[in-house]
Write a protein that holds these residues in place. Structure first.
Motif, PDB file in Angstrom:
ATOM      1  N   LEU A 194       2.865  -1.209 124.241  1.00 57.44           N
ATOM      2  CA  LEU A 194       2.501  -1.191 122.814  1.00 57.44           C
ATOM      3  C   LEU A 194       3.775  -1.178 121.985  1.00 57.44           C
ATOM      4  O   LEU A 194       4.739  -0.482 122.321  1.00 57.44           O
ATOM      5  CB  LEU A 194       1.664   0.061 122.496  1.00 57.44           C
ATOM      6  N   ILE A 195       3.778  -1.951 120.905  1.00 57.56           N
ATOM      7  CA  ILE A 195       4.875  -1.923 119.927  1.00 57.56           C
ATOM      8  C   ILE A 195       4.297  -1.498 118.583  1.00 57.56           C
ATOM      9  O   ILE A 195       3.278  -2.035 118.138  1.00 57.56           O
ATOM     10  CB  ILE A 195       5.563  -3.291 119.791  1.00 57.56           C
ATOM     11  N   ILE A 196       4.961  -0.529 117.951  1.00 56.45           N
ATOM     12  CA  ILE A 196       4.580  -0.078 116.608  1.00 56.45           C
ATOM     13  C   ILE A 196       5.785  -0.282 115.694  1.00 56.45           C
ATOM     14  O   ILE A 196       6.902   0.125 116.035  1.00 56.45           O
ATOM     15  CB  ILE A 196       4.169   1.405 116.612  1.00 56.45           C
ATOM     16  N   ILE A 197       5.573  -0.922 114.554  1.00 59.01           N
ATOM     17  CA  ILE A 197       6.646  -1.089 113.565  1.00 59.01           C
ATOM     18  C   ILE A 197       6.233  -0.332 112.310  1.00 59.01           C
ATOM     19  O   ILE A 197       5.324  -0.760 111.584  1.00 59.01           O
ATOM     20  CB  ILE A 197       6.915  -2.569 113.244  1.00 59.01           C
ATOM     21  N   ASP A 198       6.890   0.801 112.071  1.00 59.59           N
ATOM     22  CA  ASP A 198       6.574   1.609 110.903  1.00 59.59           C
ATOM     23  C   ASP A 198       7.380   1.110 109.702  1.00 59.59           C
ATOM     24  O   ASP A 198       8.548   0.746 109.851  1.00 59.59           O
ATOM     25  CB  ASP A 198       6.904   3.079 111.189  1.00 59.59           C
ATOM     26  N   GLU A 199       6.772   1.103 108.532  1.00 60.25           N
ATOM     27  CA  GLU A 199       7.389   0.558 107.307  1.00 60.25           C
ATOM     28  C   GLU A 199       7.818  -0.894 107.558  1.00 60.25           C
ATOM     29  O   GLU A 199       8.959  -1.278 107.320  1.00 60.25           O
ATOM     30  CB  GLU A 199       8.599   1.407 106.875  1.00 60.25           C
ATOM     31  N   GLU A 200       6.865  -1.693 108.029  1.00 60.03           N
ATOM     32  CA  GLU A 200       7.186  -3.055 108.473  1.00 60.03           C
ATOM     33  C   GLU A 200       7.768  -3.929 107.371  1.00 60.03           C
ATOM     34  O   GLU A 200       8.412  -4.942 107.652  1.00 60.03           O
ATOM     35  CB  GLU A 200       5.937  -3.712 109.058  1.00 60.03           C
ATOM     36  N   HIS A 201       7.564  -3.542 106.123  1.00 60.35           N
ATOM     37  CA  HIS A 201       8.061  -4.338 104.994  1.00 60.35           C
ATOM     38  C   HIS A 201       9.555  -4.177 104.780  1.00 60.35           C
ATOM     39  O   HIS A 201      10.178  -4.950 104.033  1.00 60.35           O
ATOM     40  CB  HIS A 201       7.355  -3.885 103.706  1.00 60.35           C
ATOM     41  N   ALA A 256       2.542   1.113 103.687  1.00 60.88           N
ATOM     42  CA  ALA A 256       1.744   1.293 102.477  1.00 60.88           C
ATOM     43  C   ALA A 256       1.872   0.069 101.578  1.00 60.88           C
ATOM     44  O   ALA A 256       1.016  -0.175 100.720  1.00 60.88           O
ATOM     45  CB  ALA A 256       2.216   2.541 101.728  1.00 60.88           C
ATOM     46  N   THR A 257       2.957  -0.682 101.802  1.00 57.62           N
ATOM     47  CA  THR A 257       3.246  -1.841 100.954  1.00 57.62           C
ATOM     48  C   THR A 257       3.672  -3.014 101.837  1.00 57.62           C
ATOM     49  O   THR A 257       4.857  -3.347 101.884  1.00 57.62           O
ATOM     50  CB  THR A 257       4.379  -1.498  99.966  1.00 57.62           C
ATOM     51  N   PRO A 258       2.745  -3.641 102.539  1.00 55.75           N
ATOM     52  CA  PRO A 258       3.122  -4.721 103.458  1.00 55.75           C
ATOM     53  C   PRO A 258       3.872  -5.841 102.745  1.00 55.75           C
ATOM     54  O   PRO A 258       3.626  -6.131 101.564  1.00 55.75           O
ATOM     55  CB  PRO A 258       1.772  -5.227 103.979  1.00 55.75           C
ATOM     56  N   CYS A 259       4.799  -6.464 103.478  1.00 52.17           N
ATOM     57  CA  CYS A 259       5.517  -7.600 102.903  1.00 52.17           C
ATOM     58  C   CYS A 259       4.544  -8.754 102.696  1.00 52.17           C
ATOM     59  O   CYS A 259       3.491  -8.824 103.329  1.00 52.17           O
ATOM     60  CB  CYS A 259       6.682  -8.009 103.797  1.00 52.17           C
ATOM     61  N   PRO A 317       5.812 -16.898 101.246  1.00 49.73           N
ATOM     62  CA  PRO A 317       5.527 -17.379 102.600  1.00 49.73           C
ATOM     63  C   PRO A 317       4.860 -18.758 102.668  1.00 49.73           C
ATOM     64  O   PRO A 317       4.377 -19.140 103.730  1.00 49.73           O
ATOM     65  CB  PRO A 317       4.566 -16.306 103.120  1.00 49.73           C
ATOM     66  N   TYR A 318       4.822 -19.502 101.554  1.00 54.31           N
ATOM     67  CA  TYR A 318       4.189 -20.826 101.557  1.00 54.31           C
ATOM     68  C   TYR A 318       5.198 -21.930 101.870  1.00 54.31           C
ATOM     69  O   TYR A 318       4.859 -23.113 101.851  1.00 54.31           O
ATOM     70  CB  TYR A 318       3.516 -21.073 100.207  1.00 54.31           C
ATOM     71  N   SER A 319       6.420 -21.547 102.131  1.00 52.07           N
ATOM     72  CA  SER A 319       7.445 -22.480 102.602  1.00 52.07           C
ATOM     73  C   SER A 319       8.418 -21.676 103.453  1.00 52.07           C
ATOM     74  O   SER A 319       8.324 -20.448 103.525  1.00 52.07           O
ATOM     75  CB  SER A 319       8.178 -23.141 101.422  1.00 52.07           C
ATOM     76  N   PHE A 320       9.346 -22.382 104.090  1.00 56.11           N
ATOM     77  CA  PHE A 320      10.306 -21.728 104.972  1.00 56.11           C
ATOM     78  C   PHE A 320      11.713 -22.089 104.512  1.00 56.11           C
ATOM     79  O   PHE A 320      11.944 -23.191 104.016  1.00 56.11           O
ATOM     80  CB  PHE A 320      10.074 -22.164 106.421  1.00 56.11           C
ATOM     81  N   GLN A 321      12.642 -21.150 104.684  1.00 54.35           N
ATOM     82  CA  GLN A 321      13.991 -21.356 104.170  1.00 54.35           C
ATOM     83  C   GLN A 321      15.044 -21.118 105.246  1.00 54.35           C
ATOM     84  O   GLN A 321      14.836 -20.359 106.192  1.00 54.35           O
ATOM     85  CB  GLN A 321      14.262 -20.405 102.987  1.00 54.35           C
ATOM     86  N   ALA A 322      16.172 -21.787 105.074  1.00 55.20           N
ATOM     87  CA  ALA A 322      17.368 -21.549 105.888  1.00 55.20           C
ATOM     88  C   ALA A 322      18.555 -21.621 104.932  1.00 55.20           C
ATOM     89  O   ALA A 322      18.603 -22.492 104.060  1.00 55.20           O
ATOM     90  CB  ALA A 322      17.501 -22.583 107.000  1.00 55.20           C
ATOM     91  N   LEU A 323      19.486 -20.708 105.107  1.00 53.61           N
ATOM     92  CA  LEU A 323      20.593 -20.592 104.154  1.00 53.61           C
ATOM     93  C   LEU A 323      21.924 -20.720 104.878  1.00 53.61           C
ATOM     94  O   LEU A 323      22.216 -19.948 105.796  1.00 53.61           O
ATOM     95  CB  LEU A 323      20.511 -19.238 103.432  1.00 53.61           C
ATOM     96  N   PHE A 324      22.702 -21.721 104.469  1.00 59.11           N
ATOM     97  CA  PHE A 324      24.082 -21.837 104.948  1.00 59.11           C
ATOM     98  C   PHE A 324      24.973 -21.098 103.957  1.00 59.11           C
ATOM     99  O   PHE A 324      25.009 -21.434 102.765  1.00 59.11           O
ATOM    100  CB  PHE A 324      24.513 -23.302 105.050  1.00 59.11           C
TER     101      PHE A 324
END
Length: 732
Positions: free
Chosen positions: A317-324, A358-361, A633-640
């Motif tokens: 099991l993996i739990i991520i607390d404060e995932e945002h 409490a405040t998901p990303c 999240p409606y597009s994806f980004q990459a930054l040079f």
């Protein structure tokens, strides 16, 4: 080509910034993939990780170098872990060898043996010893040691101090001994759950536990629960079934400061071996913890983002607390996001994963809306705890006292007189964000950054929070000679000073990075708050996350206006998350709470939405705006990103990249820039960036690979420091 007698090929990964693997000759029998070998590389010796045993090489065998020595007889990383790390390197387009070595503790990277150090443990000397009834602490220590030898740190987790241990040693009842840790399999030894610590579940909690426990295989859950709604209790009860099945649990937390209280809570519930993994540990502690995860002797592992890269014997099991939290994104070197990689790892291992907040990303909310995650909500606080009241205070045309309005001071006075605690939140440390000459308007600017020095009073200095440069406070203005130097803006030191004058009868504690540097100081401050030693708490973001202060009934955010007009499109999301997190510190027990936000913009739509409708409504509205603008999240980004001491060098490098890349881009990929960072010069370097954006992840990845191929041909690439950030969370 024939190999030399009794030798064959090994293909290895090296911790170098090259996106390739290397072939060496190695004596038989060959070390298995996942083992380390020492190899010559250039004019130095390096530790390498064996990946495979190829039958031939693209390089003439006669030109291949031989392995110096084999360091491991058994693999450090299993095939599944090697596959996971290879995927991560491919996704983030990062040097494969450096990704593999990120999963190894520093001592293993240096070629040290993968063995435990002998531990100093306390043993009982006299099993029949009896103590006076009033020696409660000593009795507690003996009771713990009757179950078996324990280290000092293990005893401290159980509430036994070094003073108590030394007192028992003087009586010759216990003694220290050195021994190699006994790695008994906790699955085959009786262990228990502390039932009296269990809370009665609300209907929502019980449903969440039932749904998570009822799944088999990979299943991502988004557990959205208001602050104080009992997300941790859900984690604990879900973990119980996993541990009972003999599997390990990984709990990721965003910051080191949250690990002690998490360990204490879990230790109180489970009589099982728990280990931590975070950057605050020394190299030896890190290796021992890493080995205990890999060998399966740790049942529960609590760590920050890098703990995800650790091998496990039986992860269930993996739990991520404060995932945002943005702390899960690595901002230097291998720029991975622990939340995203955790989902991949859970999928690969076919196990459930719980993302709690409490405040998901927005990315997680979007995935839940698309049905990729199962969305669970906790909308109520258990027992008699109630949701705090929210209040906006208009700061316009109000005489402020070090950032405090008369109305806020009145509210503080009332709460303090009732024996409650008050928390003041300001995300700016120091005394003032800038030092100004009242005579001519001169500002103390950092010579290495496009930023002002922050004025600190204790100790007195000017400090740049961007490059860490410090200098003494000038006795007079270097421009006009005036001694009328004043601070502009507000910092936590200034608020602390004002509070001491306004409320001298109450004890005040300030918590920020400046006064929590010493090891253990943060935990000591938190303990003082919980014990009622302090009535007024002043802090930065360090105080906002996950802490339970039952006597805090008033939380005030002193200055939030800056976040309302920031240029980063994620600024409002982060402010909303921070506001809800800070607000969640109020009224967590039976006492009602109140949250006060001072602002010059009380009618701002964001503030009105948050205070009256809550985070879910705000997020729903903001996601509509993101969809309209085709932003993540409606597009994806990459930054040079690129930086150098010469601005024209950086501009030319990125402009040349954009020019060569543009004709080959798919119509689905946008190339934006190059443009300067918001703070163009930092630590003496000029910073520029080139953004690629696409609605299709595969098209974006292809564009990035093409860009990397172009960079490999550019002479300018060796004159600048550049990096690629896939899915950036910050646009500098």
């Amino acid at each position: 080509m024939s190999l030399l007698n009794a030798q064959a090929l090994v293909r290895v990964a090296l911790p170098v910034p090259l996106r390739r693997e290397f072939d060496y000759l190695c004596p038989l029998p060959l070390p298995a993939p996942g083992c380390r070998v020492a190899v010559p590389f250039g004019n130095r010796a390096m530790t390498a990780l064996v990946l495979s045993h190829p039958t031939d090489s693209s390089i003439d065998t006669a030109k291949l170098k031989a392995v110096n020595s084999i360091l491991d007889s058994v693999p450090l990383l299993a095939a599944a872990e090697l596959k996971f790390l290879a995927w991560a390197a491919q996704y983030y387009l990062y040097a494969t060898g450096e990704v593999y070595f990120q999963a190894l503790p520093a001592l293993l990277r240096k070629g040290e043996a993968a063995t435990y150090r002998p531990a100093t443990v306390w043993h009982i000397v006299d099993q029949s010893a009896e103590l006076p009834k009033h020696a409660i602490k000593q009795q507690q220590a003996l009771t713990a040691l009757h179950q078996g030898p324990l280290s000092q740190s293990e005893l401290q987790v159980r509430g036994v101090s070094s003073t108590t241990l030394n007192a028992l040693a003087k009586k010759n009842l216990i003694e220290k001994r050195e021994q190699v840790p006994h790695l008994s399999d906790w699955r085959n030894t009786p262990w228990q759950v502390t039932e009296q610590d269990k809370h009665r579940l609300t209907t929502e909690q019980a449903l969440a536990v039932s749904l998570i426990q009822g799944t088999h295989g990979f299943s991502p859950f988004l557990l959205e629960g208001i602050t104080g709604s009992g997300k941790t209790e859900v984690y604990l009860q879900v973990m119980e079934a996993v541990l009972a099945a003999g599997q390990q649990v990984l709990v990721l937390v965003p910051e080191i400061g949250l690990t002690p209280q998490t360990i204490t809570r879990f230790q109180q519930r489970f009589s099982l071996p728990i280990c931590t993994l975070h950057s605050g540990m020394n190299e030896r502690e890190r290796l021992d913890a890493w080995l205990s995860c890999r060998d399966g002797s740790s049942a529960i592992v609590i760590g920050t983002r890098s703990a995800l890269l650790t091998p496990f014997a039986r992860l269930g099991l993996i739990i991520i607390d404060e995932e945002h939290d943005t702390s899960f994104k690595q901002q230097e070197g291998f720029r991975y996001h622990a939340r995203d990689l955790a989902l991949l790892r859970a999928h690969q291992l076919d196990i459930p994963i719980v993302l709690g907040s409490a405040t998901p990303c927005f990315e997680s909310l979007h995935n839940a809306a698309q049905g990729k995650y199962q969305h669970l909500t906790l909308s109520q606080r258990p027992g008699s705890a109630t949701v705090a009241e929210h209040l906006l205070l208009d700061s316009k045309n109000v005489q402020m006292h070090a950032g405090l309005s008369p109305q806020l001071i009145e509210l503080m006075t009332h709460e303090l007189s009732q024996g409650n605690q008050v928390m003041l939140f300001l995300n700016r440390r120091g005394y003032a964000p800038a030092l100004l000459c009242h005579g001519c308007g001169w500002l103390a600017d950092c010579e290495r950054c496009d930023a002002h020095f922050t004025w600190h009073q204790h100790p007195s200095r000017l400090h740049c929070h961007h490059c860490d440069h410090q200098r003494p406070l000038p006795p007079a203005c270097p421009n006009c000679g005036s001694t009328q130097l004043i601070g502009t803006g507000l910092g936590t030191e200034q608020v602390e000073q004002a509070i001491s004058g306004l409320f001298p009868q109450y004890a005040t504690i300030r918590i920020d990075r400046d006064n929590t540097r010493r090891k253990g100081s943060f935990e000591k401050h938190l303990e003082g708050i919980r014990n009622g030693q302090y009535q007024i708490l002043i802090g930065t973001q360090m105080l906002a996350k996950g802490h339970h202060f039952p006597d805090v009934t008033l939380v005030a955010i002193l200055d939030a206006d800056g976040a309302l007009f920031a240029s980063d499109f994620r600024a409002t999301e982060r402010f909303a998350q921070l506001y809800i997190q800070v607000a969640g510190r109020a009224g967590r027990a039976s006492k009602p709470g109140r949250v006060v936000l001072q602002t010059h913009q009380p009618d701002h739509a964001l503030l009105q939405d948050l205070t009256h409708q809550g985070y879910q409504h705000f997020a729903h509205s903001a996601l509509k705006e993101r969809h309209f603008a085709q932003l993540p999240p409606y597009s994806f980004q990459a930054l040079f990103r690129a930086r150098a001491n010469n601005a024209s060098l950086v501009q030319h490098f990125l402009q040349q990249l954009a020019t060569q890349l543009q004709p080959h881009l798919s119509p689905h990929v946008l190339c934006l820039g190059p443009i300067s960072a918001q703070m163009e010069r930092r630590a003496g370097e000029y910073r520029y960036q080139l953004l690629l954006q696409s609605s299709q992840r595969r098209e974006l990845a292809s564009a990035c690979r093409l860009a990397l191929a172009i960079i490999d041909t550019q002479a300018e690439a060796r004159k600048v420091r550049w990096s690629l950030d896939i899915d950036p969370v910050e646009l500098f």
